[in-house]
Design a protein around this motif. Structure first.
Motif, PDB file in Angstrom:
ATOM      1  N   GLY A  83      10.489 132.983 -68.870  1.00  0.00           N
ATOM      2  CA  GLY A  83      10.262 132.019 -67.828  1.00  0.00           C
ATOM      3  C   GLY A  83       9.062 130.712 -68.014  1.00  0.00           C
ATOM      4  N   PHE A  84       9.002 130.110 -67.133  1.00  0.00           N
ATOM      5  CA  PHE A  84       8.073 129.003 -66.969  1.00  0.00           C
ATOM      6  C   PHE A  84       6.852 129.608 -66.898  1.00  0.00           C
ATOM      7  CE2 PHE A  84       5.506 125.420 -65.501  1.00  0.00           C
ATOM      8  CZ  PHE A  84       6.227 124.390 -65.848  1.00  0.00           C
ATOM      9  N   PRO A  85       5.842 129.314 -67.660  1.00  0.00           N
ATOM     10  CA  PRO A  85       4.388 130.172 -67.714  1.00  0.00           C
ATOM     11  C   PRO A  85       3.793 129.891 -66.393  1.00  0.00           C
ATOM     12  CG  PRO A  85       4.572 128.432 -69.705  1.00  0.00           C
ATOM     13  CD  PRO A  85       5.793 128.026 -68.832  1.00  0.00           C
ATOM     14  N   GLU A  86       3.407 131.005 -65.881  1.00  0.00           N
ATOM     15  CA  GLU A  86       2.878 131.145 -64.419  1.00  0.00           C
ATOM     16  C   GLU A  86       1.424 130.402 -64.419  1.00  0.00           C
ATOM     17  OE1 GLU A  86       2.849 131.490 -60.570  1.00  0.00           O
ATOM     18  OE2 GLU A  86       4.463 131.995 -61.804  1.00  0.00           O
ATOM     19  N   SER A  87       0.769 130.251 -65.443  1.00  0.00           N
ATOM     20  CA  SER A  87      -0.597 129.856 -65.450  1.00  0.00           C
ATOM     21  C   SER A  87      -0.299 128.243 -65.328  1.00  0.00           C
ATOM     22  CB  SER A  87      -1.396 130.220 -66.626  1.00  0.00           C
ATOM     23  OG  SER A  87      -0.680 129.643 -67.636  1.00  0.00           O
ATOM     24  N   LEU A  88       0.550 127.906 -65.945  1.00  0.00           N
ATOM     25  CA  LEU A  88       1.089 126.407 -65.969  1.00  0.00           C
ATOM     26  C   LEU A  88       1.524 125.855 -64.509  1.00  0.00           C
ATOM     27  CD1 LEU A  88       1.094 123.463 -67.510  1.00  0.00           C
ATOM     28  CD2 LEU A  88       3.385 124.318 -68.221  1.00  0.00           C
ATOM     29  N   ALA A  89       2.365 126.637 -63.984  1.00  0.00           N
ATOM     30  CA  ALA A  89       2.637 126.473 -62.635  1.00  0.00           C
ATOM     31  C   ALA A  89       1.563 126.479 -61.705  1.00  0.00           C
ATOM     32  CB  ALA A  89       3.745 127.457 -62.062  1.00  0.00           C
ATOM     33  N   ASP A  90       0.685 127.547 -61.664  1.00  0.00           N
ATOM     34  CA  ASP A  90      -0.376 127.286 -60.776  1.00  0.00           C
ATOM     35  C   ASP A  90      -1.475 126.104 -61.108  1.00  0.00           C
ATOM     36  OD1 ASP A  90       0.338 130.062 -60.015  1.00  0.00           O
ATOM     37  OD2 ASP A  90      -1.086 130.889 -61.244  1.00  0.00           O
ATOM     38  N   ASP A  91      -1.490 125.817 -62.476  1.00  0.00           N
ATOM     39  CA  ASP A  91      -2.273 124.438 -62.621  1.00  0.00           C
ATOM     40  C   ASP A  91      -1.555 123.320 -61.802  1.00  0.00           C
ATOM     41  OD1 ASP A  91      -4.268 125.786 -64.246  1.00  0.00           O
ATOM     42  OD2 ASP A  91      -3.363 125.050 -66.106  1.00  0.00           O
TER      43      ASP A  91
END
Length: 170
Positions: free
Chosen positions: A77-85
């Motif tokens: 899936g879409f990287p969670e750390s990137l979504a948080d940023d």
């Protein structure tokens, strides 16, 4: 008084597709958000996973690892750390946005996604702030490939690789 001639340039009415990756400098997201806010458009943040390829050539379809022995989980899936940023960076702008995980080579994947959503433009970043770094990056980069193959505008945002806290010198 005469009226100005009607513009023959296309209007911006589709979302803006933004190529993103983990650890990317915030300038790309911030410029895309400013543009989207001023034009009243949504943003689609696209991350292309180069370790997989689309099996049937479609977006959102099945994907398979390029190296089956080197990838444990294709559907990460879409990287969670990137979504948080993205959530943190976009909070001040109040623009609608979404994320999409793409498979394969980034320029081709971004172009496919832009066509799929009827994007007004594609936004990507460079790897360096200085002109020489920007030109070198364009010589073989995702940005260059998009510029050569796209029929829609491509905005290339130079990013400051000297450090996020350093201000431009006057």
């Amino acid at each position: 008084m005469t009226e100005p001639p009607a513009s023959s340039s296309p209007t911006l009415n589709g979302p803006i597709v933004v190529g993103v990756m983990p650890g990317q400098w915030p300038a790309v997201v911030e410029q895309a958000a400013r543009l989207a806010a001023s034009a009243g458009l949504a943003l689609v943040f696209a991350y292309a996973d180069v370790t997989v390829y689309p099996v049937d050539g479609t977006l959102g379809g099945p994907a398979a690892p390029i190296d089956p022995d080197g990838v444990d989980d294709v559907a990460a899936g879409f990287p969670e750390s990137l979504a948080d940023d993205l959530r943190r960076q976009l909070a001040p702008f109040g623009v609608p946005w979404s994320t999409v995980l793409l498979a394969g080579e980034p320029a081709h994947a971004l172009a496919r996604e832009a066509a799929n959503v009827g994007a007004s433009m594609i936004v990507v970043g460079t790897r360096g702030h200085r002109l020489s770094a920007t030109l070198k990056d364009l010589a073989g980069s995702v940005a260059r490939q998009l510029l050569r193959r796209q029929d829609r505008p491509v905005l290339v945002v130079p990013v400051d690789s000297r450090g996020a806290d350093r201000h431009d010198e006057h």
